[in-house]
Design an enzyme around this catalytic site. Structure first.
Site, PDB file in Angstrom:
ATOM      1  N   SER A 122       0.597  -1.112  -0.082  1.00  0.00           N
ATOM      2  CA  SER A 122      -0.213   0.112   0.580  1.00  0.00           C
ATOM      3  C   SER A 122       0.278   1.153   0.016  1.00  0.00           C
ATOM      4  CB  SER A 122      -0.412  -0.087   1.327  1.00  0.00           C
ATOM      5  OG  SER A 122      -1.280   1.338   1.302  1.00  0.00           O
ATOM      6  N   TYR A 155      -1.119  -0.236  10.431  1.00  0.00           N
ATOM      7  CA  TYR A 155      -1.328  -1.325   9.087  1.00  0.00           C
ATOM      8  C   TYR A 155      -0.557   0.008   8.349  1.00  0.00           C
ATOM      9  CZ  TYR A 155      -3.533  -1.540   4.398  1.00  0.00           C
ATOM     10  OH  TYR A 155      -3.848  -1.426   3.275  1.00  0.00           O
TER      11      TYR A 155
END
Length: 232
Positions: A135, A154
């Protein structure tokens, strides 16, 4: 370079029971690939033909070893490390050590253990590819430019996965194995949410094209689903 779509190539996808992983499995199957779809449970809506389901809990090293044992001596052209989770309660105030480590286990450690366990299978293929679905949120250079997400676990897990990708690329390049970090975009899935901008079909289509075109010279690259380079 990975096997041509429609040719007897085999792809293994983690987190294939829903979302982006489910769409990747669907598109690979429709292109004629043999698909090994991995997840904790068989999805209620099933899979297409040419899709083989294998139970897998990527947070359990024993489950990963068991999968590798079941797949012994089977060539693997593409490994897509797609399984990922987010924090249940993001933000600094809500951060809990155990929950943080759970995200790291799924998003960072699991792809490394999968590469290690399935390395013999990858070595049996011609020009295999490991695609780590990362990501841009984990990018030191670009992750905070237009993204105010405060999910510490994350972001840290994806930043660590970037380093794992670079390390794997260096270690496996002599064996002719290409390793990529791929940003799928903000995808309309359970994880991405309904406000996300990109349909899963479009993201998966772009990711498949990048994987298909990749060669060992591209190993260690960090790319978006549409082929743009992401700053580390």
């Amino acid at each position: 370079m990975a096997a041509e779509p429609g040719q007897p190539g085999t792809v293994l996808i983690t987190g294939a029971g829903r979302g982006l992983g489910r769409e990747l499995a669907r598109q690979y199957a429709r292109a004629g690939w043999r698909v090994i779809a991995c997840g904790r449970a068989f999805p209620a809506d099933g899979f297409e033909e040419r899709v083989e389901f294998q139970p897998l809990d990527v947070t359990d090293p024993a489950s990963i070893r068991s999968l590798a044992s079941r797949l012994a001596d089977r060539p693997l052209d593409v490994l897509v490390n797609n399984a990922a989770v987010r924090s249940r309660a993001p933000g600094l105030v809500a951060l809990e050590p155990e929950a943080f480590l759970d995200v790291i286990s799924t998003n960072t450690l699991a792809p490394i253990l999968m590469a290690k366990a399935l390395l013999p299978n990858l070595r049996l293929a011609a020009g295999p590819v490991i695609a780590n679905i990362g990501s841009r949120a984990g990018s030191m250079a670009e992750g905070l430019l237009d993204d105010d997400d405060d999910d510490y676990a994350y972001r840290c897990s994806k930043a660590a996965l970037n380093m794992a990708t670079v390390q794997l690329a260096r270690d496996l390049k002599p064996a002719g194995i290409t390793v990529l970090a791929l940003h799928p975009g903000w995808v309309k899935t359970d994880m991405g949410g309904p406000e996300a901008a990109l349909p899963a079909e479009d993201s998966a289509r772009g990711l498949c094209e990048i994987i298909h075109c990749a060669s060992v010279e591209d190993s260690g690259s960090f790319l978006t689903f549409d082929g743009k380079r992401v700053g580390w």
